[in-house]
Design a protein around this motif. Structure first.
Motif, short mmCIF file in Angstrom:
data_model
loop_
_atom_site.label_atom_id
_atom_site.label_comp_id
_atom_site.label_asym_id
_atom_site.label_seq_id
_atom_site.Cartn_x
_atom_site.Cartn_y
_atom_site.Cartn_z
N SER A 22 86.52 78.47 34.14
CA SER A 22 86.47 77.01 34.24
C SER A 22 85.51 76.45 33.20
N ARG A 23 84.38 77.10 33.02
CA ARG A 23 83.42 76.65 32.02
C ARG A 23 84.00 76.77 30.61
N LEU A 24 84.73 77.84 30.36
CA LEU A 24 85.37 78.02 29.05
C LEU A 24 86.40 76.93 28.81
N PHE A 25 87.20 76.62 29.82
CA PHE A 25 88.22 75.59 29.69
C PHE A 25 87.59 74.22 29.45
N ILE A 26 86.53 73.89 30.17
CA ILE A 26 85.85 72.60 29.99
C ILE A 26 85.23 72.52 28.60
N SER A 166 74.69 71.71 24.34
CA SER A 166 74.77 73.17 24.40
C SER A 166 74.89 73.74 25.81
N PRO A 167 74.30 73.13 26.85
CA PRO A 167 74.50 73.71 28.18
C PRO A 167 75.96 73.72 28.63
N LEU A 168 76.79 72.88 28.06
CA LEU A 168 78.20 72.85 28.45
C LEU A 168 78.98 74.04 27.91
N PHE A 169 78.37 74.81 27.03
CA PHE A 169 79.03 76.00 26.48
C PHE A 169 78.43 77.28 27.05
N ASP A 170 77.63 77.16 28.08
CA ASP A 170 77.09 78.32 28.78
C ASP A 170 78.15 78.80 29.75
N LEU A 171 78.62 80.02 29.57
CA LEU A 171 79.68 80.54 30.43
C LEU A 171 79.15 81.07 31.76
#
Length: 183
Positions: A22-26, A166-171
């Motif tokens: 989900s994090r990867l998709f977002i 950058s926190p939005l790319f933390d898997l």
């Protein structure tokens, strides 16, 4: 004001509990959104604005969680989308993948979770590596050295955006923790 703080806390908790896919998709949706906005003219009072290399930000962020096929596939697709504008096919994809690999390698070698200095310096260095790769490929493909100033302004724009998102790319994958071990 209290409602906004509660909303932010709820979103942070939801992000913390989200699965890596989900994090990867977002993150991928965010790259597509910022990339699409980047296709529009960007001038302010007649001055051309620099646009960040959002795929490099994703490469650095996703690389901190280690190597995986999903992020690599997205980075390659984003690279081909970037190449469609004016670059030789595969050049941005190569820069994205090499930056991703460097970020994964450096994150594996250094314990960035315990060192705030490394947590700041390593993304700065890996983003500079990625921008330098883009500059080298642009210089080789054009047959002359491309001007450095636009690349440096793009680097600084990329750095500023990296600090913000950058926190939005933390898997959310912790290195050294076996899968299924609830920590």
């Amino acid at each position: 004001m209290n409602g906004l703080g509660e909303f932010a806390d709820a979103m942070a908790l939801r992000w913390e509990n989200a699965r890596p896919r989900s994090r990867l998709f977002i993150g991928a949706l965010l790259v597509v959104l910022i990339g699409m906005v980047g296709l529009t003219p960007k001038t302010l009072f007649g001055v051309q604005l620099s646009w960040p290399y959002i795929a490099l930000i994703a490469a650095v962020g996703w690389g901190r969680s280690g190597m995986a096929f999903g992020p690599m596939a997205f980075l390659l697709l984003f690279g081909f989308a970037q190449d469609a504008s004016q670059a030789p096919w595969g050049s941005h994809g190569l820069a994205n993948l090499l930056t991703y690999g460097l970020s994964a390698m450096v994150s594996q070698m250094a314990d960035t979770e315990r060192s705030p200095l490394l947590s700041f310096v390593l993304p700065v260095v890996t983003l500079f590596f990625g921008i330098t790769l883009v500059w080298l490929v642009a210089s080789v493909s054009s047959g002359h050295l491309v001007r450095v100033t636009p690349m440096l302004t793009a680097y600084f724009a990329t750095l500023v955006v990296h600090m913000l998102i950058s926190p939005l790319f933390d898997l959310g994958v912790r290195r050294g923790v076996p899968a299924g071990a609830g920590v």
